[in-house]
Design a protein around this motif. Structure first.
Motif, PDB file in Angstrom:
ATOM      1  N   PRO A 162       0.854  -1.190   0.000  1.00 44.47           N
ATOM      2  CA  PRO A 162       0.000   0.000   0.000  1.00 44.47           C
ATOM      3  C   PRO A 162       0.889   1.239   0.000  1.00 44.47           C
ATOM      4  O   PRO A 162       1.553   1.527   0.986  1.00 44.47           O
ATOM      5  N   ARG A 163       0.909   1.955  -1.108  1.00 44.00           N
ATOM      6  CA  ARG A 163       1.889   3.034  -1.276  1.00 44.00           C
ATOM      7  C   ARG A 163       1.585   4.231  -0.385  1.00 44.00           C
ATOM      8  O   ARG A 163       2.493   4.911   0.091  1.00 44.00           O
ATOM      9  N   VAL A 164       0.298   4.503  -0.161  1.00 43.94           N
ATOM     10  CA  VAL A 164      -0.091   5.618   0.710  1.00 43.94           C
ATOM     11  C   VAL A 164      -1.052   5.081   1.769  1.00 43.94           C
ATOM     12  O   VAL A 164      -2.114   4.544   1.441  1.00 43.94           O
ATOM     13  N   SER A 165      -0.647   5.208   3.034  1.00 45.83           N
ATOM     14  CA  SER A 165      -1.464   4.707   4.141  1.00 45.83           C
ATOM     15  C   SER A 165      -1.725   5.821   5.142  1.00 45.83           C
ATOM     16  O   SER A 165      -0.906   6.735   5.304  1.00 45.83           O
ATOM     17  N   VAL A 166      -2.850   5.714   5.830  1.00 49.55           N
ATOM     18  CA  VAL A 166      -3.174   6.613   6.928  1.00 49.55           C
ATOM     19  C   VAL A 166      -3.430   5.743   8.154  1.00 49.55           C
ATOM     20  O   VAL A 166      -4.325   4.883   8.131  1.00 49.55           O
ATOM     21  N   PHE A 167      -2.634   5.941   9.204  1.00 50.22           N
ATOM     22  CA  PHE A 167      -2.794   5.192  10.448  1.00 50.22           C
ATOM     23  C   PHE A 167      -3.276   6.149  11.539  1.00 50.22           C
ATOM     24  O   PHE A 167      -2.587   7.108  11.879  1.00 50.22           O
ATOM     25  N   ILE A 183       3.449   6.899   4.831  1.00 51.00           N
ATOM     26  CA  ILE A 183       2.523   6.640   5.924  1.00 51.00           C
ATOM     27  C   ILE A 183       2.231   7.939   6.669  1.00 51.00           C
ATOM     28  O   ILE A 183       3.151   8.587   7.181  1.00 51.00           O
ATOM     29  N   TYR A 184       0.957   8.302   6.723  1.00 52.60           N
ATOM     30  CA  TYR A 184       0.523   9.409   7.573  1.00 52.60           C
ATOM     31  C   TYR A 184       0.206   8.823   8.942  1.00 52.60           C
ATOM     32  O   TYR A 184      -0.687   7.986   9.085  1.00 52.60           O
ATOM     33  N   GLU A 228      -8.828  17.004   5.707  1.00 49.78           N
ATOM     34  CA  GLU A 228      -8.722  18.038   4.679  1.00 49.78           C
ATOM     35  C   GLU A 228      -7.253  18.249   4.294  1.00 49.78           C
ATOM     36  O   GLU A 228      -6.924  18.466   3.123  1.00 49.78           O
ATOM     37  N   GLY A 229      -6.364  18.179   5.276  1.00 46.04           N
ATOM     38  CA  GLY A 229      -4.935  18.321   4.984  1.00 46.04           C
ATOM     39  C   GLY A 229      -4.413  17.193   4.125  1.00 46.04           C
ATOM     40  O   GLY A 229      -3.619  17.417   3.199  1.00 46.04           O
ATOM     41  N   ILE A 230      -4.849  15.952   4.407  1.00 39.76           N
ATOM     42  CA  ILE A 230      -4.407  14.808   3.601  1.00 39.76           C
ATOM     43  C   ILE A 230      -4.968  14.918   2.192  1.00 39.76           C
ATOM     44  O   ILE A 230      -4.263  14.652   1.199  1.00 39.76           O
ATOM     45  N   LYS A 231      -6.221  15.332   2.061  1.00 38.68           N
ATOM     46  CA  LYS A 231      -6.849  15.439   0.747  1.00 38.68           C
ATOM     47  C   LYS A 231      -6.194  16.509  -0.118  1.00 38.68           C
ATOM     48  O   LYS A 231      -6.174  16.400  -1.348  1.00 38.68           O
ATOM     49  N   GLU A 232      -5.633  17.520   0.518  1.00 43.12           N
ATOM     50  CA  GLU A 232      -4.923  18.550  -0.242  1.00 43.12           C
ATOM     51  C   GLU A 232      -3.614  18.026  -0.826  1.00 43.12           C
ATOM     52  O   GLU A 232      -3.147  18.513  -1.862  1.00 43.12           O
ATOM     53  N   LYS A 233      -3.018  17.025  -0.177  1.00 39.18           N
ATOM     54  CA  LYS A 233      -1.687  16.543  -0.569  1.00 39.18           C
ATOM     55  C   LYS A 233      -1.722  15.277  -1.418  1.00 39.18           C
ATOM     56  O   LYS A 233      -0.780  15.030  -2.185  1.00 39.18           O
ATOM     57  N   GLU A 234      -2.762  14.469  -1.271  1.00 41.50           N
ATOM     58  CA  GLU A 234      -2.769  13.148  -1.906  1.00 41.50           C
ATOM     59  C   GLU A 234      -3.916  13.018  -2.909  1.00 41.50           C
ATOM     60  O   GLU A 234      -4.988  13.595  -2.721  1.00 41.50           O
ATOM     61  N   SER A 235      -3.682  12.222  -3.935  1.00 37.65           N
ATOM     62  CA  SER A 235      -4.734  11.926  -4.910  1.00 37.65           C
ATOM     63  C   SER A 235      -5.363  10.569  -4.655  1.00 37.65           C
ATOM     64  O   SER A 235      -6.385  10.225  -5.235  1.00 37.65           O
ATOM     65  N   LEU A 238     -10.579   9.323  -1.934  1.00 40.30           N
ATOM     66  CA  LEU A 238      -9.182   8.963  -2.205  1.00 40.30           C
ATOM     67  C   LEU A 238      -9.007   7.450  -2.239  1.00 40.30           C
ATOM     68  O   LEU A 238      -8.219   6.939  -3.030  1.00 40.30           O
ATOM     69  N   LEU A 239      -9.744   6.738  -1.392  1.00 35.25           N
ATOM     70  CA  LEU A 239      -9.674   5.282  -1.402  1.00 35.25           C
ATOM     71  C   LEU A 239     -10.175   4.721  -2.725  1.00 35.25           C
ATOM     72  O   LEU A 239      -9.631   3.748  -3.246  1.00 35.25           O
ATOM     73  N   ARG A 240     -11.188   5.341  -3.284  1.00 34.43           N
ATOM     74  CA  ARG A 240     -11.745   4.855  -4.548  1.00 34.43           C
ATOM     75  C   ARG A 240     -10.757   4.998  -5.707  1.00 34.43           C
ATOM     76  O   ARG A 240     -10.923   4.362  -6.739  1.00 34.43           O
ATOM     77  N   GLN A 241      -9.722   5.807  -5.537  1.00 36.12           N
ATOM     78  CA  GLN A 241      -8.719   5.989  -6.583  1.00 36.12           C
ATOM     79  C   GLN A 241      -7.622   4.922  -6.525  1.00 36.12           C
ATOM     80  O   GLN A 241      -6.777   4.848  -7.410  1.00 36.12           O
ATOM     81  N   SER A 242      -7.634   4.091  -5.484  1.00 35.87           N
ATOM     82  CA  SER A 242      -6.634   3.037  -5.333  1.00 35.87           C
ATOM     83  C   SER A 242      -7.062   1.795  -6.112  1.00 35.87           C
ATOM     84  O   SER A 242      -8.248   1.532  -6.300  1.00 35.87           O
TER      85      SER A 242
END
Length: 331
Positions: A20-25, A49-50, A95-102, A147-151
């Motif tokens: 998983p290239r981009v994760s949020v924990f 990893i966030y 909102e901060g994560i959504k600004e940085k990640e696709s 963002l999950l739907r884009q994975s």
């Protein structure tokens, strides 16, 4: 039971192409979340990893991040301060994560502990443990679903008590505010069931996203000492007994992390992820296809069919509407 050797073999296949290239924990500063982050970083894969946690956790977590960077220089760990018991702060973090990640590939939710002492409420009027174990988790999911739907293989894991649902929840007082309704066991059973029936509804509306409600079993996360009233003698006795049992019968930190990394990546759940040659897991509807998986500490899928049928028929619609209405101001 999925053997530990099978889990280690599956996790050994994780690399730059399959991780998983981009994760949020959320809850990764301690306990199961922290163990899983270490397991993910230890694969050597290139991952971002966030790691979301309270300000009071920042200093020790910085040391943990340095440790991970030594283990795996390709792991990019981003400390993200947030008081996730507060829904307004959850919104800010998202909102901060959504600004940085696709895209987000993995959302791992493990913050919380049992409310052993007297009822404690956040400044937003929610019981503290319920906010951590339920409302903030569902808000993270709702915010990050786009963002999950884009994975290619999106996965959401909520660590609490999947498969332990009880049909006798208080549907007329979902937040257990009325006198006599609140308590440690009542609270945990309420929050477990609410997690499951809300996640199942989300899974039905998002068939391309894999949802897992995980029951981690006996693991020393430090939670036996949390949630008590300050100075409680009972708390010390309880912690001694529980931690002794965990020492003799529970999972080590390493095995817990490996098992949850398996849940986070294996095609055993929903047919996506690291190829799995064993028996495919079945979702909460009893089907070997994507959906919500109730996964126990053995990494086996539980159906809890009788209880789930009752919850689905009597309570799911009411909990869904109650939760959406409560979270709406923060969406």
């Amino acid at each position: 039971m999925v053997s530990y050797k099978e889990i280690q073999a599956s996790n050994a296949l994780i690399n730059d192409a399959t991780a998983p290239r981009v994760s949020v924990f959320v809850g990764g500063t301690s306990g199961v979340g922290k163990f899983t982050i270490r397991a993910l970083a230890s694969t050597g894969a290139s991952v971002k990893i966030y790691l979301v946690g309270r300000k009071s956790s920042e200093e020790p977590t910085r040391a943990f991040i340095q440790e991970l960077n030594t283990i795996n220089p390709k792991a990019h760990i981003i400390w993200t301060e947030g008081e996730v018991s507060l829904l307004a702060d959850v919104k800010r973090v998202c909102e901060g994560i959504k600004e940085k990640e696709s895209r987000v590939d993995l959302l791992f939710l493990s913050a919380g502990y049992a409310p052993f002492g007297t009822r404690k409420e956040t400044s937003e009027g929610l019981e503290l443990c319920q906010s951590l174990e339920y409302y903030s988790r569902m808000l993270f999911i709702l915010h990050l679903l786009p963002l999950l739907r884009q994975s290619e293989a999106p996965r959401v894991i909520s660590v609490l008590g999947g498969g332990m649902e009880n049909s006798r929840i208080n549907i007329d007082d979902p937040d257990l505010k009325q006198p006599g309704n609140f308590g440690a066991m009542k609270g945990q059973m309420q929050y477990i069931a609410m997690n499951t029936i809300f996640l199942e509804k989300l899974a039905s509306e998002n068939p391309d996203v894999t949802f897992i409600h995980s029951w981690p079993g006996w693991v020393d996360t430090g939670n036996a000492r949390r949630g008590w009233d300050e100075g409680s003698i009972l708390a010390r006795v309880f912690a001694f007994v529980v931690e002794t049992l965990i020492y003799f019968f529970g999972f080590s930190h390493e095995e817990s992390g490996q098992r949850h990394l398996f849940e986070s990546t294996s095609a055993a759940f929903g047919g996506r992820g690291i190829p799995w040659g064993g028996k495919p897991g079945v979702n909460s509807l009893g089907k070997a296809e994507n959906g919500l998986f109730l996964v126990d500490y053995k990494c086996d899928c539980r159906l809890n069919a009788k209880v789930m049928s009752t919850l689905r028929e009597k309570d799911q619609g009411k909990i869904w509407e109650h939760t959406k209405n409560l979270l709406q101001p923060y969406l």
